[in-house]
Scaffold this motif. Structure first.
Motif, PDB file in Angstrom:
ATOM      1  N   ALA A   7      -3.449  56.409 -24.617  1.00  0.00           N
ATOM      2  CA  ALA A   7      -3.712  57.813 -24.304  1.00  0.00           C
ATOM      3  C   ALA A   7      -3.184  58.190 -22.933  1.00  0.00           C
ATOM      4  O   ALA A   7      -3.046  59.380 -22.627  1.00  0.00           O
ATOM      5  N   GLY A   8      -2.894  57.205 -22.088  1.00  0.00           N
ATOM      6  CA  GLY A   8      -2.373  57.520 -20.749  1.00  0.00           C
ATOM      7  C   GLY A   8      -1.848  56.276 -20.059  1.00  0.00           C
ATOM      8  O   GLY A   8      -2.332  55.164 -20.303  1.00  0.00           O
ATOM      9  N   ALA A  67      -4.618  60.335 -19.101  1.00  0.00           N
ATOM     10  CA  ALA A  67      -5.261  60.295 -20.423  1.00  0.00           C
ATOM     11  C   ALA A  67      -6.378  61.344 -20.537  1.00  0.00           C
ATOM     12  O   ALA A  67      -6.934  61.537 -21.617  1.00  0.00           O
TER      13      ALA A  67
END
Ligand code: UT7
Length: 326
Positions: A7-8, A67
Motif C-alpha cells: 500500500a505504500g 500508504a
C-alpha cells in the motif's frame, strides 16, 4: 480469503555523500576502477553513534504516509538488517518506539542482502493467513559500521540507507508468487568473522578488523548472477507469468555488471531493469527496498504492472517475488 498488497513505499538516506574521489584519498583505488568494475559513483554514510533504527524509522514513516496508514494501525513490524542497533533488543522494537506503532508485534529477520524479499514473503503470508491486516517491512542498513576502511576490495562497495513497505489486506491478488532459496555451504563467502557468540570482540579481533566484512567477491560474482536469474525464473514459473509480461525487474544492487549479466540471462532489455547503484552502492537489504521505492517514485510502476524482484546475499540466500501492482 484475504490477499496482501503493497500500500505504500518509503526510503531514507543519510545526507553525507562519500564519492569515489574521496575514497582515492583513503585507500589505493581509483574512480575509474570503481566505476568500471562496479558502476558505483558514490554512497551515503550515516556517521558515528547513529543506528540503523534511525534510518529505518524515517523510511517507515514515509512508507506509512504514502500508504495513508496511521502508525497505531500497524499489527507487525518486520525489520531486515545485518547491522542492528544492538544484538538485542531487535531493531524492530527501536523502530516501533520511534514511530509510535504501539499496537505492533516486532521482530528482526536475518537474510542479509535478500532481507527485503524474505520480509515481503513473511508479511504476505501473515496477511493471507488472516492473522494480521497491516504489516511494515523495513530493510535498514548501516554498512559503514561493519566495513573495513583499510580494505579496498570491500570498502568501495557499501553504503547506508533504508527502505520500507507497508503491506495491507486486499481483496485483489497482488503477490502472484515468491521463490526463496539458501545454501549454507557457502557461509565463508561473505561474512563478519567476529562479534557474534562464537568469537566475541577482543582487542585482537579489533586489531585484525575481524569485526568487519570479509568477502570472496570474484567467486560470489558468478554465484550471484546464477542465483538471481534462477530465482526470478522460478518465481515467474510459479506465477505462470511469461518473461515478456514483466514491466520491471528490481534486482539487488551489488554490482552493475551482475545486473547486466542477469538481464542478459533473462533476455530482458535494459529499460526493464531498475538500476540506482551509481548513487548508493550496495546497501545490503536496503538496496532492493530503496530501488523499489525509487522506481515507484519515478512513475515506473503503474496499476496492473508486473514487477519482479531478484535478490542475493550472504548465507548464501536468494529470492524473488512476482507482484502485480494493484
Ligand atoms: O551483496 C552481496 C553480494 N555481493 C556480491 O555479489 C559481490 C560480487 N562481486 C563483485 O561485485 C566483484 O567481484 C568485485 C566488485 C567485488 C570485485 O571485482 P572483480 O572484477 O571481481 O575484481 P577482482 O576481485 O578479481 O580483482 C581484480 C583486481 C585485483 O588486482 P590483481 O590481483 O588483478 O592485480 C584486485 O586486487 O582488482 C584489484 N582491486 C582493486 N583495484 C583498485 C580490488 N579492489 C580494488 C579497488 N581498487 N577498490
Amino acid at each position: 480469503m484475504q490477499f496482501a498488497r503493497i500500500a505504500g513505499l518509503g526510503k531514507s538516506l543519510p545526507d553525507k555523500v562519500l564519492d569515489n574521489l574521496e575514497l582515492e584519498k583513503m585507500v589505493d583505488t581509483s574512480d575509474e576502477w570503481i566505476t568500471t568494475r562496479t558502476g558505483i559513483s558514490q554512497r551515503r554514510i550515516l556517521g558515528k553513534d547513529k543506528g540503523s533504527s534511525e534510518l529505518g524509522a524515517k523510511a517507515a514513516i514515509n512508507a506509512l504516509k504514502n500508504a495513508d496508514v496511521a502508525p497505531d494501525k500497524v499489527d507487525l513490524i518486520i525489520v531486515t538488517t545485518v547491522t542492528p542497533d544492538t544484538i538485542f533488543p531487535s531493531t524492530a522494537c527501536y523502530i516501533q518506539k520511534k514511530i509510535k506503532a504501539k499496537n505492533a508485534a516486532c521482530f528482526d529477520l536475518s537474510a542479509a542482502c535478500a532481507g527485503f524479499v524474505y520480509g515481503l514473503a513473511c508479511a504476505e503470508k501473515f496477511i493471507i493467513s488472516g492473522m494480521y491486516k497491516t504489516i511494515l517491512v523495513v530493510s535498514t542498513e548501516v554498512m559503514s559500521s561493519i566495513v573495513d576502511w583499510t580494505d579496498r576490495s570491500t570498502c568501495v562497495l557499501f553504503g547506508d540507507g533504508a527502505g520500507a513497505a507497508v503491506l495491507t489486506a486486499s481483496k485483489k491478488e497482488s503477490f502472484l508468487a515468491t521463490y526463496l532459496g539458501s545454501n549454507g555451504s557457502y557461509t565463508d563467502m561473505l561474512y563478519v568473522p567476529a562479534g557474534g557468540s562464537k568469537y566475541s570482540v577482543t582487542k585482537e579481533v579489533l586489531d585484525n578488523h575481524d569485526n568487519c566484512i570479509r568477502m570472496r567477491g570474484n567467486e560470489l560474482f558468478r554465484l550471484a548472477v546464477r542465483a538471481m536469474a534462477d530465482a526470478a525464473q522460478n518465481a515467474l514459473e510459479l506465477a505462470k507469468v511469461p518473461i515478456d509480461d514483466i514491466k520491471l525487474l528490481i534486482p539487488h544492487q551489488a554490482n552493475n555488471r551482475i545486473i547486466t549479466a542477469i538481464a542478459s540471462r533473462l533476455k530482458l532489455p535494459k529499460e526493464k531493469v531498475y538500476v540506482n547503484i551509481e548513487k548508493y552502492g550496495n546497501m545490503s537489504a536496503a538496496s532492493s527496498a530503496i530501488a523499489f521505492c525509487e522506481a515507484w517514485e519515478d512513475g515506473l510502476i503503474k496499476k496492473g504492472d508486473i514487477i519482479v524482484t531478484a535478490v542475493f546475499g550472504a548465507g548464501l540466500v536468494w529470492g524473488s517475488n512476482v507482484i502485480r501492482w494493484v
